[in-house]
Write a protein that holds these residues in place. Structure first.
Motif, mmCIF file in Angstrom:
data_model
loop_
_atom_site.group_PDB
_atom_site.id
_atom_site.type_symbol
_atom_site.label_atom_id
_atom_site.label_comp_id
_atom_site.label_asym_id
_atom_site.label_seq_id
_atom_site.Cartn_x
_atom_site.Cartn_y
_atom_site.Cartn_z
ATOM 1 N N LEU A 35 36.186 10.869 -43.229
ATOM 2 C CA LEU A 35 36.469 10.520 -44.617
ATOM 3 C C LEU A 35 35.477 11.212 -45.542
ATOM 4 O O LEU A 35 34.262 11.059 -45.385
ATOM 5 N N ALA A 36 35.984 11.953 -46.523
ATOM 6 C CA ALA A 36 35.137 12.612 -47.509
ATOM 7 C C ALA A 36 34.770 11.608 -48.601
ATOM 8 O O ALA A 36 35.644 11.081 -49.285
ATOM 9 N N VAL A 37 33.470 11.346 -48.754
ATOM 10 C CA VAL A 37 32.960 10.400 -49.732
ATOM 11 C C VAL A 37 31.967 11.126 -50.629
ATOM 12 O O VAL A 37 31.095 11.858 -50.139
ATOM 13 N N ALA A 38 32.091 10.945 -51.944
ATOM 14 C CA ALA A 38 31.128 11.507 -52.885
ATOM 15 C C ALA A 38 30.037 10.474 -53.137
ATOM 16 O O ALA A 38 30.325 9.359 -53.582
ATOM 17 N N VAL A 39 28.789 10.837 -52.848
ATOM 18 C CA VAL A 39 27.661 9.923 -52.980
ATOM 19 C C VAL A 39 26.756 10.391 -54.116
ATOM 20 O O VAL A 39 26.231 11.506 -54.074
ATOM 21 N N PRO A 40 26.566 9.581 -55.166
ATOM 22 C CA PRO A 40 25.671 9.971 -56.264
ATOM 23 C C PRO A 40 24.201 9.915 -55.846
ATOM 24 O O PRO A 40 23.783 9.005 -55.123
ATOM 25 N N LEU A 41 23.425 10.895 -56.319
ATOM 26 C CA LEU A 41 21.977 10.932 -56.117
ATOM 27 C C LEU A 41 21.291 10.868 -57.465
ATOM 28 O O LEU A 41 21.683 11.561 -58.405
ATOM 29 N N SER A 42 20.251 10.058 -57.573
ATOM 30 C CA SER A 42 19.449 10.059 -58.799
ATOM 31 C C SER A 42 18.425 11.184 -58.703
ATOM 32 O O SER A 42 17.672 11.265 -57.731
ATOM 33 N N VAL A 43 18.389 12.056 -59.711
ATOM 34 C CA VAL A 43 17.460 13.189 -59.698
ATOM 35 C C VAL A 43 16.630 13.215 -60.982
ATOM 36 O O VAL A 43 16.281 14.272 -61.492
ATOM 37 N N ARG A 44 16.305 12.038 -61.513
ATOM 38 C CA ARG A 44 15.456 11.987 -62.699
ATOM 39 C C ARG A 44 14.077 12.536 -62.407
ATOM 40 O O ARG A 44 13.485 12.225 -61.379
ATOM 41 N N LEU A 45 13.566 13.320 -63.335
ATOM 42 C CA LEU A 45 12.204 13.818 -63.238
ATOM 43 C C LEU A 45 11.230 12.727 -63.680
ATOM 44 O O LEU A 45 11.600 11.820 -64.438
ATOM 45 N N PRO A 46 9.989 12.779 -63.222
ATOM 46 C CA PRO A 46 9.025 11.725 -63.574
ATOM 47 C C PRO A 46 8.848 11.522 -65.068
ATOM 48 O O PRO A 46 8.611 10.411 -65.517
ATOM 49 N N GLU A 47 9.001 12.592 -65.854
ATOM 50 C CA GLU A 47 8.782 12.463 -67.296
ATOM 51 C C GLU A 47 10.020 11.985 -68.039
ATOM 52 O O GLU A 47 9.969 11.762 -69.249
ATOM 53 N N GLU A 48 11.136 11.817 -67.349
ATOM 54 C CA GLU A 48 12.373 11.423 -68.017
ATOM 55 C C GLU A 48 12.501 9.912 -68.101
ATOM 56 O O GLU A 48 12.186 9.187 -67.148
ATOM 57 N N SER A 49 13.001 9.434 -69.233
ATOM 58 C CA SER A 49 13.211 8.007 -69.426
ATOM 59 C C SER A 49 14.242 7.481 -68.440
ATOM 60 O O SER A 49 15.125 8.208 -67.990
ATOM 61 N N THR A 50 14.141 6.188 -68.147
ATOM 62 C CA THR A 50 15.007 5.607 -67.122
ATOM 63 C C THR A 50 16.308 5.045 -67.660
ATOM 64 O O THR A 50 17.153 4.629 -66.887
ATOM 65 N N THR A 51 16.478 4.972 -68.974
ATOM 66 C CA THR A 51 17.697 4.330 -69.487
ATOM 67 C C THR A 51 18.558 5.228 -70.360
ATOM 68 O O THR A 51 19.597 4.792 -70.843
ATOM 69 N N TRP A 52 18.176 6.463 -70.604
ATOM 70 C CA TRP A 52 18.970 7.387 -71.416
ATOM 71 C C TRP A 52 19.831 8.268 -70.521
ATOM 72 O O TRP A 52 19.326 8.985 -69.650
ATOM 73 N N GLY A 53 21.126 8.262 -70.722
ATOM 74 C CA GLY A 53 21.994 9.274 -70.154
ATOM 75 C C GLY A 53 22.114 9.287 -68.645
ATOM 76 O O GLY A 53 21.805 8.316 -67.947
ATOM 77 N N ASN A 54 22.587 10.431 -68.133
ATOM 78 C CA ASN A 54 22.890 10.613 -66.714
ATOM 79 C C ASN A 54 21.944 11.623 -66.091
ATOM 80 O O ASN A 54 21.779 12.729 -66.614
ATOM 81 N N ARG A 55 21.344 11.244 -65.012
ATOM 82 C CA ARG A 55 20.530 12.165 -64.216
ATOM 83 C C ARG A 55 20.908 11.955 -62.758
ATOM 84 O O ARG A 55 20.115 11.545 -61.922
#
Length: 420
Positions: A258-278
């Motif tokens: 089964l092909a499943v798309a799995v999201p990964l979080s790739v926020r950089l340390p300096e990026e805010s945690t609640t703005w937008g998509n990373r």
């Protein structure tokens, strides 16, 4: 805890905006439903809480404005908390009535023109109450949603956000830009062909969503993960593979990878945690054809090894931060194409200690995307000692609402315990 808005939206934020414009039937609202024991607050109490937290969560009072091929975060015009924080009185009382009302609300679209909504679900009698947080995906990803809710309601605020490896952003600006284009080209080559995805012929879909859930013991999942050198998410994906296998057999279909798309979080340390998509989607093949639960788990851990790779995260960051918008938009369209992967399997940790989770919180149900053509998608969340999935499925897919119960049985089989 929150930085000012980024000077411009990420390429993925802009891609979600474009995706919504190009696919008007797509449901791009995501979020979570939580259930809390005790006496419900009043709507004015909740509005005062949100108003007092805007300095911590400025994303709520900003809007993502598109202009040509760019988009920027700007203060929302005529912003009023009362337009976004609303209330529904639930006939009845108790957890089941509140959560049933939340599921019905999520079957409908987000109010037109509203980028986010926080709805108080107050029973007409008795204690216990719920909150439904919905937001357009161009504004926040799953990690950002979890951090927003923890900022508002957790006693100690949000916990640390998992960060990519320290070397994830190495290299010169030119080198990273070239690597981003190379990554996009490689992705394009991988998208040109669509091998069988494991669900057979397409399902007849209605576009109507339904939500079903199941829970398991988080400590037991951790113990099983440790025995095979994997993670809680690996155990979840292996259980999902077993659940889909059983479901396909019940439907008279032959299980395959089964092909499943799995999201990964790739926020950089300096990026805010609640703005937008990373985040970045990566396809993983789950061994649904494997009949033995333990072998299925071992093979799932091996299949998901790339999800933990610093190199994969580095190239994903390069793609999101350096690649041309046109390539990122193309990649997003392909990643959400059911011919690439008909299922998205997300994981959103929401705090696993007493300081991160209010003691009265008893349910957290993440609500993920169900892009056009997808029969179902699933999101795992962990909080306290609970691991819980929320399955968003198309209402016309026969038996899709049984998948969470099958997932629970598979986790029990992996943990070596009875199904309660």
């Amino acid at each position: 805890m929150n930085s000012p808005p980024p000077p411009c939206a990420s390429a993925l934020d802009r891609a979600f905006l474009a995706f919504g414009a190009g696919a008007p039937d797509a449901r791009l609202d995501v979020g979570a439903v939580v259930y809390v024991e005790g006496r419900a607050p009043t709507l004015s109490d909740l509005m005062n809480l949100i108003g007092g937290a805007l300095h911590l969560l400025p994303v709520l009072s900003h809007e993502l404005c598109a202009a040509g091929t760019t988009a920027a975060w700007l203060p929302a015009r005529d912003f009023e908390v009362g337009r976004h924080v609303v209330e529904t009185v639930v006939p009845g009382e108790g957890r089941s009535d509140v959560l049933d009302a939340a599921r019905q609300l999520w079957a409908e679209r987000l109010t037109r023109g509203s980028a986010w909504e926080l709805r108080l679900l107050r029973p007409s009698s008795g204690d216990g109450w719920g909150l439904s947080y919905r937001v357009h995906h161009s504004r926040q990803d799953g990690v950002a949603i979890g951090q927003t809710l923890q900022t508002l309601f957790a006693p100690a605020g949000p916990g640390p956000v998992p960060r990519p490896a320290a070397d994830a952003g190495t290299g010169s600006r030119t080198g990273r830009a070239l690597r981003a284009v190379g990554t996009a080209v490689a992705l394009y080559a991988g998208y040109r062909r669509f091998p069988p995805t494991g669900l057979g012929t397409p399902w007849e879909l209605s576009g109507r969503r339904q939500v079903s859930t199941a829970a398991a013991s988080l400590p037991r999942l951790r113990t099983v993960a440790h025995t095979v050198g994997g993670t809680v998410n690996d155990v979840h994906l292996a259980a999902l593979a077993g659940a889909v296998r059983a479901w396909l057999l019940e439907a008279g279909r032959t299980p395959g990878p089964l092909a499943v798309a799995v999201p990964l979080s790739v926020r950089l340390p300096e990026e805010s945690t609640t703005w937008g998509n990373r985040c970045f989607l990566r396809r993983v093949w789950l061994p649904c054809q494997e009949s033995d639960p333990r072998r299925r788990l071992v093979r799932t851990v091996a299949a998901g090894a790339g999800l933990k790779s610093a190199r994969v995260r580095r190239t994903a960051q390069d793609l999101l931060h350096r690649a041309p918008d046109r390539l990122v938009r193309f990649a997003l369209h392909r990643m959400l194409d059911p011919r690439y992967a008909p299922v998205i399997a997300s994981y959103v940790p929401c705090g696993e200690d007493e300081e991160a989770v209010p003691p009265t919180l008893t349910d957290v149900l993440p609500m993920t995307l169900l892009p056009p053509g997808h029969p179902f998608n699933v999101c795992l969340t962990t909080y306290g000692s609970t691991a819980q999935i929320a399955m968003i499925s198309d209402a016309s897919v026969p038996g899709a609402d049984r998948l969470p119960e099958l997932w629970r049985r598979e986790t029990a089989a992996l943990c070596g315990g009875p199904v309660s």
